[in-house]
Design a protein around this motif. Structure first.
Motif, short mmCIF file in Angstrom:
data_model
loop_
_atom_site.label_atom_id
_atom_site.label_comp_id
_atom_site.label_asym_id
_atom_site.label_seq_id
_atom_site.Cartn_x
_atom_site.Cartn_y
_atom_site.Cartn_z
N ASP A 87 0.92 -1.12 -0.14
CA ASP A 87 0.04 -0.07 0.05
C ASP A 87 0.71 1.19 -0.07
OD1 ASP A 87 -2.05 -1.72 -0.05
OD2 ASP A 87 -2.74 -1.41 2.15
N ARG A 88 1.80 1.19 0.90
CA ARG A 88 2.76 2.32 0.87
C ARG A 88 3.49 2.57 -0.35
NH1 ARG A 88 3.74 7.38 1.82
NH2 ARG A 88 5.91 7.99 2.58
N THR A 89 3.92 1.54 -0.95
CA THR A 89 4.70 1.79 -2.31
C THR A 89 3.78 2.37 -3.30
OG1 THR A 89 6.17 -0.29 -1.79
CG2 THR A 89 6.15 0.28 -4.08
N GLU A 90 2.48 1.58 -3.64
CA GLU A 90 1.41 1.99 -4.39
C GLU A 90 1.29 3.37 -4.32
OE1 GLU A 90 -1.52 -0.81 -4.25
OE2 GLU A 90 -0.59 -2.08 -5.60
N GLU A 91 0.98 3.80 -3.04
CA GLU A 91 0.74 5.27 -2.77
C GLU A 91 1.73 6.13 -3.25
OE1 GLU A 91 -0.06 8.07 1.37
OE2 GLU A 91 0.68 5.93 1.48
N ILE A 92 3.03 5.90 -3.01
CA ILE A 92 4.24 6.84 -3.41
C ILE A 92 4.16 6.67 -4.94
CG2 ILE A 92 6.76 6.92 -3.72
CD1 ILE A 92 6.82 5.35 -1.14
N LEU A 93 3.98 5.65 -5.80
CA LEU A 93 3.98 5.81 -7.11
C LEU A 93 2.69 6.49 -7.74
CD1 LEU A 93 4.93 2.14 -8.00
CD2 LEU A 93 6.34 4.23 -8.24
N ALA A 94 1.34 6.26 -7.04
CA ALA A 94 0.23 7.07 -7.61
C ALA A 94 0.49 8.73 -7.29
CB ALA A 94 -0.91 6.44 -6.70
N ASN A 95 1.01 8.90 -6.14
CA ASN A 95 1.23 10.54 -6.19
C ASN A 95 2.02 11.06 -7.13
OD1 ASN A 95 -0.37 10.56 -3.83
ND2 ASN A 95 1.42 10.18 -2.17
N TYR A 96 3.22 10.22 -7.63
CA TYR A 96 3.88 10.80 -8.47
C TYR A 96 3.35 10.76 -10.00
CZ TYR A 96 8.16 11.40 -11.46
OH TYR A 96 9.09 11.74 -12.33
N ASN A 97 2.53 9.72 -10.13
CA ASN A 97 1.85 9.51 -11.46
C ASN A 97 0.85 10.87 -11.69
OD1 ASN A 97 3.16 7.42 -12.58
ND2 ASN A 97 1.80 6.01 -11.51
N GLU A 105 1.27 14.03 -10.46
CA GLU A 105 2.08 14.97 -10.65
C GLU A 105 2.46 14.93 -12.30
OE1 GLU A 105 5.45 15.28 -8.20
OE2 GLU A 105 4.17 15.15 -6.32
N ARG A 106 2.63 13.73 -12.82
CA ARG A 106 3.13 13.60 -14.04
C ARG A 106 2.00 13.96 -15.04
NH1 ARG A 106 7.74 11.25 -15.46
NH2 ARG A 106 6.93 10.76 -17.46
N VAL A 107 0.63 13.31 -14.72
CA VAL A 107 -0.41 13.72 -15.43
C VAL A 107 -0.74 15.04 -15.55
CG1 VAL A 107 -2.77 13.16 -15.69
CG2 VAL A 107 -1.30 11.28 -15.21
N ALA A 108 -0.42 16.03 -14.32
CA ALA A 108 -1.10 17.06 -14.36
C ALA A 108 0.04 17.99 -15.16
CB ALA A 108 -0.91 17.54 -12.87
N LYS A 109 1.33 17.57 -15.47
CA LYS A 109 2.04 18.34 -16.28
C LYS A 109 2.28 17.50 -17.75
CE LYS A 109 5.30 19.20 -12.57
NZ LYS A 109 6.48 19.02 -11.93
N PRO A 130 2.20 8.45 -17.12
CA PRO A 130 2.54 7.90 -15.88
C PRO A 130 3.63 6.86 -16.04
CG PRO A 130 0.39 7.26 -16.68
CD PRO A 130 0.89 8.19 -17.70
N LEU A 131 4.10 6.60 -14.87
CA LEU A 131 5.05 5.28 -14.67
C LEU A 131 4.26 4.04 -14.98
CD1 LEU A 131 7.44 6.35 -11.82
CD2 LEU A 131 7.82 6.94 -14.34
N THR A 132 4.68 3.01 -16.00
CA THR A 132 4.00 1.92 -16.20
C THR A 132 5.16 0.71 -16.15
OG1 THR A 132 4.07 2.32 -18.56
CG2 THR A 132 2.24 2.85 -17.47
N SER A 133 6.47 1.06 -16.51
CA SER A 133 7.58 0.00 -16.97
C SER A 133 8.00 -0.50 -15.42
CB SER A 133 8.41 0.16 -17.85
OG SER A 133 9.23 1.35 -17.47
#
Length: 769
Positions: free
Chosen positions: A452-462, A464-468, A472-475
């Motif tokens: 859950d913690r790992t997915e939360e970190i990746l989701a928050n970053y994705n 930010e990327r979508v907003a710009k 999103p990170l997929t690989s």
């Protein structure tokens, strides 16, 4: 007719009987070398060569070779005009005995014959020194000294060889001068003549510094092309292991085995519950490791590595996480590989890898004892090792029947894959069953929480990327990069090695790292990243080894210390194998490995070493300058690959640069001349200016001409008024230089300025016409 023949024969016999031959007991005077200084310096060269071998190879030949060599040189000097037939016979017998001993040792050490050859040459030189009458014999001694120095240079692994090399060069320069004078037949009779390098210390020092600087410059710019041309690699003499080698036992003196003191052995050795780590041996080199240990290592050099490319000197990897450490779950499943009786080469199986690979040769020399684990770059395919067999575990680690002792040498050839980020991003997530079975294991108690913690970190970053407006990170590759960088930036390492409390019995390391301590010790960062990746379905494992260490640009070796040992994360990419990621703060995110071009790698390392001594702003400025020059050169060379237009543009640019360089060189020459003339006395300066002006007119002064002779010849090259001024300046110069007469400088300068002004007017009139 018969009587005339008898008369002729009788006449020839008489002539031969009356002919005077040189005595057989003495060498001809022209062959004997009488220069004591040359003999002393040649002997000094030989002594330096012997000492260099002793220092580099840690031998003790100097104890007997130097006194005997000096004794032989002294004897040779006093007996230089004798034939010494008996002595020559004894020397020949001694050399034959030395050759027999040499071949005997050679057969026992076919793997590395350098020191055996050096010992043989030292023996030959000692015998040779007892009969050195001629300059040619001294030349043989010079060659032997040079060969000994070369052998020492190939064996040496430290900078202790550098002062010996400089001393050899300092002695060799006057030796060459003396040898050249001897060849010309210059004697010291009558007037005492000294060699230029000795009479003019300033000139000799300048020559020495110029040669030394050129040598370092050539050494730095010398291309290092990949691939060894010879396949006889350095390896220690065969070690015969007495006992049963099962390949599963790991010997790490840094662990304590139950029931034994420090230095015990076993397949495990880690003690649950924490404690103090050994201060000499890295705790991570064992089949089971406890990351609840506290402490720090005392720096000590453990090995030196000569490699075609820097990299992570991999030791072993772990697949099973225990909650407070790691273990190799299939430690008993090792493959023993033996070598043939006539070769040191051990061939290892390689996995199938799709991507491009590069063969990298590494030679390791152990300085301090290490466990029986063999450091090597990833994917070793050939090992030249002193034992008759080694073992390879399922994680790619190599094991020896014996611990790696001091002065042990071995060579590894690895097939290292290139790291292509674009390719690794497209590998997908279809993992083989054996990979899923062993490299996705996470304790059930923490699996959901960590995921859950790992997915939360990746989701928050994705988000930010979508907003710009970025994808999103997929690989798996991009996710691993970001998580490693996230741990580097958001979590910290305590300054005190005992600052964090020990984990409780039911406490998990990764859970405490992420949610309680907000950080941990260096290796705990790698453990945390490995478990986080596993929790989201990315196969990974913990790998332990050494960083490249400190590169020595003078020896070409990587100096590795025990403090360079650490652990990081390896991630599996289908079809391309395992690639490492380093989440530890202050470490590079991607560990060093092979690059596209390392032809001038030594020069780059040398600059990095120099930059380490410079202030950060200065080093940054120079880095930017060198980077700009490199980019400009790359752009210029790329023009010639863009068709005929690009080639034409490149030629135009090259011509323009050549013209600018020519103009700049001319200005530089004028500036040097101006600086040189400014340091001269006024009369000397005027005389030199006059010679430069006349030389520009085609009237060169020959070195054999005196100033007055040159002045008389000036009337044949210049008009009368100009020739008169030249004669006045030459006469004033001779009077000032040799007669201590004060010249009338103001008058001479005025006359010279009139000549120069007249020359300018003539030139302008010719141009106007």
């Amino acid at each position: 007719m018969p009587s005339s023949k008898r008369v002729t024969k009788s006449l020839k016999m008489r002539l031969l009987a009356n002919r005077k031959f040189p005595p057989l007991t003495a060498a001809t005077a022209t062959e004997v070398e009488d220069s004591i200084l040359l003999r002393v310096l040649v002997q000094a060269l030989v002594i330096v060569g012997i000492i260099a071998v002793d220092i580099a190879g840690e031998t003790q030949s100097s104890l007997w070779a130097i006194p005997l060599s000096i004794m032989g040189a002294t004897w040779s000097w006093y007996r230089r005009r004798e034939r010494n037939i008996g002595l020559k016979f004894c020397i020949a017998i001694a050399m034959l005995a030395a050759m027999a001993a040499f071949f005997g040792k050679l057969l026992g050490q076919l793997n590395d014959t350098r020191l055996v050859l050096a010992e043989f040459l030292i023996q030959v030189q000692v015998f040779h020194s007892f009969d050195v009458p001629r300059r040619k014999d001294l030349g043989y001694s010079i060659v032997i000294g040079l060969i000994l120095l070369g052998v020492a240079g190939t064996v040496s692994q430290t900078l202790a060889f550098a002062p010996i090399l400089i001393l050899f060069l300092a002695i060799a320069l006057p030796v060459l001068v003396l040898d050249y004078r001897s060849r010309l037949g210059i004697k010291g009779s009558g007037k005492k003549i000294k060699p230029i390098a000795l009479t003019n210390i300033k000139s000799g020092s300048k020559l020495f510094l110029v040669i030394l600087s050129l040598g370092l410059l050539i050494f730095g710019f010398l291309p290092r092309f990949p691939g060894y041309q010879l396949r006889t690699f350095p390896v220690s003499q065969t070690i015969d292991f007495k006992g049963q080698f099962n390949g599963s036992t790991v010997v790490n003196p840094g662990y304590v085995k139950e029931g034994k003191g420090s230095g015990g052995t076993g397949t495990g050795g880690a003690q649950e519950g924490g404690g103090k780590a050994d201060s000499t041996f890295y705790y991570g080199f064992n089949s089971t490791i406890d990351q609840n240990l506290r402490g720090e290592l005392k720096p000590k050099i453990v090995m030196r590595v000569r490699s075609q490319s820097e990299g992570f000197w991999r030791v072993l990897a772990f697949d099973k996480y225990t909650g407070k450490g790691w273990e190799i779950s299939r430690n008993e499943q090792v493959e023993k590989v033996a070598r043939s009786s006539w070769s040191y080469q051990i061939s290892l199986p390689l996995p199938l890898i799709r991507g491009r690979t590069q063969e990298v040769v590494q030679t390791y020399t152990i300085v301090s004892p290490l466990p029986n684990l063999i450091p090597a770059l990833a994917y070793p395919k050939q090992v030249y090792f002193p034992t008759r067999e080694i073992a390879m575990d399922l994680e790619g680690g190599l094991r020896s029947p014996v611990g790696l002792g001091k002065d042990m040498s071995y060579t590894v050839i690895s097939e290292v894959p290139y790291r292509n980020r674009a390719t690794l991003q497209l590998t997908g997530n279809q993992y083989p069953k054996n990979i899923q079975a062993y490299y996705l294991q996470v304790p059930c108690e923490i699996k959901a929480k960590v995921r859950d913690r790992t997915e939360e970190i990746l989701a928050n970053y994705n988000q930010e990327r979508v907003a710009k407006s970025n994808k999103p990170l997929t690989s798996a590759y991009e996710k691993t990069l970001y998580l490693a960088q996230y741990l580097k930036q958001r979590y910290t390492i305590p300054n005190n090695p005992f600052g964090l409390p020990l984990f409780a019995k039911d406490e998990d390391l990764v859970e405490a790292f992420l949610f309680k301590n907000q950080g941990g010790y260096p290796d705990q960062f790698s453990t945390t990243l490995t478990i986080m990746l596993r929790s989201i379905g990315i196969p990974s494992r913990l790998v332990a080894g050494f960083s490249p260490g400190q590169f020595n640009p003078f020896t070409g070796l990587y100096v590795v210390r025990n403090t360079d040992a650490y652990a990081m994360t390896e991630v599996y990419f289908p079809g391309y194998g395992w690639f490492a990621f380093d989440p530890i703060p202050s470490h590079p995110l991607i560990p060093p490995s092979i690059e596209e071009s390392q032809t001038f790698g030594v020069l780059r390392k040398f600059w990095q070493w120099i930059a380490g001594w410079l202030p950060t702003p200065v080093a940054g400025l120079l880095n930017n300058i060198f980077l700009g020059l490199g980019n400009a050169i790359a752009w210029f060379l790329a023009l010639f690959a863009q068709g005929w237009l690009g080639t034409l543009l490149g030629l135009i640019i090259a011509t323009g640069l050549g013209f600018v360089g020519w103009l700049g060189f001319g200005q530089w020459r004028r500036w040097l001349d101006f600086r040189r003339l400014a340091k001269l006395p006024p009369m000397e300066r005027l005389y030199q200016q006059m010679l430069a002006w006349t030389a520009n007119k085609g009237d060169y002064k020959h070195p054999s001409q005196t100033p007055l002779e040159y002045a008389q010849g000036a009337y044949h090259h210049h008009v009368g008024s100009t020739a008169e001024v030249i004669e006045e300046i030459c006469q004033a110069y001779v009077g000032w230089r040799y007669g201590s007469q004060a010249p009338n400088l103001s008058y001479l300068l005025q006359r010279w300025q009139i000549v120069r002004a007249k020359d300018v007017r003539v030139g302008l009139s010719k141009r106007s016409q």
